[in-house]
Design a protein around this motif. Structure first.
Motif, PDB file in Angstrom:
ATOM      1  N   SER A 540      40.159 -37.035  15.392  1.00 27.08           N
ATOM      2  CA  SER A 540      40.082 -35.491  14.649  1.00 27.08           C
ATOM      3  C   SER A 540      40.925 -35.251  13.701  1.00 27.08           C
ATOM      4  CB  SER A 540      39.748 -34.378  16.154  1.00 27.08           C
ATOM      5  OG  SER A 540      39.170 -33.046  15.189  1.00 27.08           O
ATOM      6  N   ALA A 541      39.455 -34.232  12.699  1.00 30.18           N
ATOM      7  CA  ALA A 541      41.053 -34.328  11.186  1.00 30.18           C
ATOM      8  C   ALA A 541      41.216 -32.188  11.458  1.00 30.18           C
ATOM      9  CB  ALA A 541      40.087 -33.764   9.779  1.00 30.18           C
ATOM     10  N   SER A 542      40.698 -32.119  12.775  1.00 32.86           N
ATOM     11  CA  SER A 542      40.691 -30.294  12.636  1.00 32.86           C
ATOM     12  C   SER A 542      41.544 -29.858  13.881  1.00 32.86           C
ATOM     13  CB  SER A 542      39.507 -29.886  13.640  1.00 32.86           C
ATOM     14  OG  SER A 542      39.181 -30.263  15.190  1.00 32.86           O
ATOM     15  N   GLY A 543      42.654 -31.033  14.098  1.00 40.16           N
ATOM     16  CA  GLY A 543      43.789 -30.209  14.543  1.00 40.16           C
ATOM     17  C   GLY A 543      44.088 -30.484  15.777  1.00 40.16           C
ATOM     18  N   PRO A 605      41.894 -38.584   4.688  1.00 40.11           N
ATOM     19  CA  PRO A 605      40.832 -38.715   5.480  1.00 40.11           C
ATOM     20  C   PRO A 605      40.157 -40.423   6.139  1.00 40.11           C
ATOM     21  CG  PRO A 605      40.096 -36.909   4.290  1.00 40.11           C
ATOM     22  CD  PRO A 605      40.843 -37.659   4.062  1.00 40.11           C
ATOM     23  N   GLY A 606      40.043 -41.558   7.384  1.00 43.50           N
ATOM     24  CA  GLY A 606      39.746 -42.595   7.056  1.00 43.50           C
ATOM     25  C   GLY A 606      40.854 -43.764   7.316  1.00 43.50           C
ATOM     26  N   GLY A 635      39.987 -38.339  11.189  1.00 51.15           N
ATOM     27  CA  GLY A 635      38.528 -38.078  10.607  1.00 51.15           C
ATOM     28  C   GLY A 635      38.411 -39.744   9.732  1.00 51.15           C
ATOM     29  N   ALA A 636      37.852 -40.408  10.699  1.00 49.33           N
ATOM     30  CA  ALA A 636      37.473 -41.532  10.301  1.00 49.33           C
ATOM     31  C   ALA A 636      35.919 -41.701  10.115  1.00 49.33           C
ATOM     32  CB  ALA A 636      37.370 -43.076  11.781  1.00 49.33           C
ATOM     33  N   HIS A 637      35.510 -42.311   8.731  1.00 51.83           N
ATOM     34  CA  HIS A 637      34.391 -42.401   8.734  1.00 51.83           C
ATOM     35  C   HIS A 637      33.871 -43.722   8.248  1.00 51.83           C
ATOM     36  CE1 HIS A 637      36.915 -43.284   5.478  1.00 51.83           C
ATOM     37  NE2 HIS A 637      35.563 -43.596   4.431  1.00 51.83           N
ATOM     38  N   ARG A 638      32.394 -44.819   8.476  1.00 52.00           N
ATOM     39  CA  ARG A 638      32.593 -45.788   8.670  1.00 52.00           C
ATOM     40  C   ARG A 638      32.702 -46.041   7.793  1.00 52.00           C
ATOM     41  NH1 ARG A 638      28.916 -47.783  12.197  1.00 52.00           N
ATOM     42  NH2 ARG A 638      27.681 -45.695  14.010  1.00 52.00           N
TER      43      ARG A 638
END
Length: 647
Positions: A540-543, A605-606, A635-638
């Motif tokens: 998670s990118a939110s910590g 991110p990613g 914060g992975a994205h496809r």
């Protein structure tokens, strides 16, 4: 498990060997044949079987007839890989005098058996799942300890993958299965054989080369690689011509650039050294195209993707394979003068070359596109210009025009690196017969190195820093693997929970396991599988923290205490609890937890980032360093298979 065997090879001699172990239940299919298909087993080669029902069902009786049903190796691949894994000592091994010395496999005292599942290609397919699974079944029944499997297809779900299914049953029966990572690199997400119960091996270089120099008319020398036995007359320069400049009238520029068969004009190429670009068709095939067009020599230049990777091939004419940067410099020279000229020196054998190892450009890379929570490949081993035994039915190029016959041949690929590790697994099984396949794999992975012989981080073929997506845990170190200190062990129940975590239902899991296979009410996450590497692809990118657990067993001879050190991936905090593991006795197990948190403002991110975790039991020569790669994506994205951001 591959393409059969050439039983007459000296690597399979049984001189001085004792009787076949009583527990062996294997057979030789062609032992009593009276024709050229006969394969005689002995006290070294104790089994030889072929499996072709899947192949015959696909190609039909007429097609199958074009590929005789025999365990005899017709293309050399099976013999080369089997002798690399466990060939006996053979003095005077060489290819055209190059690399002369004593050949031996990784486990030269081991008995060997060949299970042939690959046949003449049909529509690009040559090894069929039905035959592969049948071979695994036979090997389990026969009593093998290690399987070397230098084959694989595109990554796919495990229940659709014959190697994954067959190897699962083998591992459940105590058989270590070692596979090749694939030759589809250097693109991201290309690695195959991604199941966690497999040992998946990438390919890297070693400190032996076969340099052949291109000497230009301006006295500049460009170092390349070759195993061509054919010399050019010394001190005589020949015109240099690019393959595009020598293009035949009915060929495209792209065909000529790659020196495709028939793409060169004989009037333009005759008597000249032709410069071709690497790619698409076989490297040695380009040399044959130049030879047929009347060219006297070949310079094979890398493209940008293959970078500094040079492969020594047994070309049919004087040739050398040069790097991308040297290819650019050569093109600049050819454009700077009206009569560019040069000659190619005869290759020689060079040892202790630097830097080595570095990753081969062709070696398939991570991330794992089937289960990104499992790092693949697991490890890398020598896979470039490997000299090993060969068949008597094919020439060293493997192409139909090559009438030469050799006892040993040099080949490159993850098919060559795979048996290196299989041989090591065999040695570990002999040294520690009670170790499971997962323990053997852990010992190999946690004792690797990630530096080359200049003490710099291992690089890729462009001499940029490589990552665990290229080399997994690192480059194999056999002697250290014999005494790893700790191992991460895994059993059938662990793999069952892993499959449950992937969402497989009982019907699909039945493909892998007979008997009770009910999933727990709350299965653990895939990244909690007790693996020797740690991968968290969705932090998670939110910590918000993400914790994974691992357990290790003390396989040392006495009580021990281990402390942990972590090199954190960029933008990620990592904590390990407890940070000290105290083992009161050999064989004791301890569990620990690893918690990850994203650091606000310090990550992209990613993007995949890399670190390591090392458990150590002190200082001194006998110290154990149990090292695991750590891979995280925040914060992975496809992303597509070929566009994975990597730090």
């Amino acid at each position: 498990v591959h393409a059969g065997v050439w039983p007459e090879a000296g690597s399979f001699s049984d001189d001085g060997m004792g009787p076949v172990p009583a527990r062996w239940r294997g057979v030789c299919h062609d032992q009593s044949s009276s024709d050229d298909a006969q394969v005689r087993c002995n006290r070294k080669l104790i089994g030889a079987q072929y499996f072709n029902k899947g192949y015959a069902a696909t190609v039909g009786r007429a097609g199958a007839g074009a590929s005789p049903a025999s365990t005899r190796d017709s293309d050399g691949h099976g013999t080369h890989t089997l002798s690399t894994a466990a060939g006996r000592f053979v003095p005077g091994a060489n290819l055209f005098g190059y690399g002369n010395g004593t050949a031996k496999g990784g486990a030269p005292g081991a008995r060997v058996a060949a299970y042939k599942v690959c046949w003449r290609p049909v529509n690009g397919s040559e090894c069929f799942d039905a035959d592969i699974i049948a071979a695994f079944d036979a090997a389990i029944h026969d009593g093998v300890d290690v399987l070397s499997v230098s084959l694989g297809g595109a990554p796919t779900d495990y229940f659709r993958d014959g190697v994954a299914i067959g190897s699962f049953h083998a591992v459940r029966n105590g058989v270590t299965v070692v596979t090749s990572a694939g030759n589809s690199g250097p693109g991201a997400g290309t690695v195959s054989n991604t199941a966690p119960w497999l040992v998946t091996v990438g390919a890297s270089t070693m400190d032996r080369e076969f340099p052949a120099y291109l000497v230009l008319g301006n006295k500049k020398r460009i170092k390349g690689q070759s195993l061509s036995p054919v010399p050019l007359p010394a001190n005589k320069h020949y015109r240099l011509i690019s393959s595009v400049e020598a293009k035949a009238e009915d060929a495209t520029v792209a065909q000529a650039q790659l020196c495709m068969e028939g793409s060169l004009d004989k009037k333009k190429a005759r008597g000249k050294i032709v410069v071709c670009m690497r790619g698409k068709n076989a490297r040695v095939e380009k040399g044959e195209a130049v030879h047929r067009a009347g060219g006297v020599g070949l310079v094979l230049a890398n493209d940008e993707a293959t970078g500094n990777e040079m492969i020594a091939d047994a070309h049919v004419l004087p040739a050398t394979h040069i790097t991308y940067s040297d290819g650019v410099a050569l093109l600049a020279y050819m454009n700077s003068t009206r009569l560019a000229s040069g000659y190619i020196t005869l290759p020689n054998t060079a040892l202790e070359t630097k830097p080595a190892p570095f990753m081969a450009a062709f070696s398939s890379q991570g991330p794992n596109t089937v289960t990104p929570q499992i790092l693949k490949p697991d490890i890398t081993a020598p896979g470039v210009s490997i000299l090993a035994a060969f068949t008597g039915l094919a020439g060293p190029t493997g192409l139909t025009f090559d009438s030469r016959r050799v006892l040993f041949n040099s080949e490159s690929g993850t098919s060559m690196s795979c048996p290196h590790v299989a041989g090591i697994a065999g040695l570990l099984k002999a040294l520690h017969p009670d170790w499971s396949p997962a323990a053997i794999k852990s010992a190999i992975m946690t004792t690797t190195r990630v530096q080359d012989n200049t003490r710099r981080p291992m690089s890729n073929s462009s001499f940029l820093r490589a990552t665990p997506f290229a080399y997994g845990a690192g480059h194999v170190q056999p002697n250290r693997a014999a005494d790893p200190g700790l191992v991460y062990d895994t059993n059938a129940t662990d793999y069952l929970h892993f499959l449950c975590a992937l969402g497989y239902n009982s019907t699909v899991i039945g493909t892998f396991m007979d008997g009770p296979n009910a999933c727990p009410a709350r299965p653990r996450k895939p990244e909690d599988l007790n693996y020797p590497s740690v991968t968290v692809p969705h932090l998670s990118a939110s910590g918000e923290p993400r914790t994974v657990t691992r357990r290790v067993r003390n396989v040392g001879a006495e009580p021990a205490a281990y402390d942990v050190r972590v090199r954190e991936p960029r933008g990620v905090s990592v904590s390990v609890r407890p940070s000290r593991l105290e083992f009161a006795a050999a064989g004791e197990e301890k569990e620990f937890a690893v918690t990850f948190r994203a650091r606000a403002g310090r990550f992209l991110p990613g993007e995949y980032v890399f670190g390591q975790m090392v458990w150590s039991d002190g200082a001194g020569r006998r110290r154990h360093r149990v090292r695991s790669p750590v891979v995280v994506r925040v914060g992975a994205h496809r992303t597509s298979k070929t566009s994975v951001p990597v730090a």
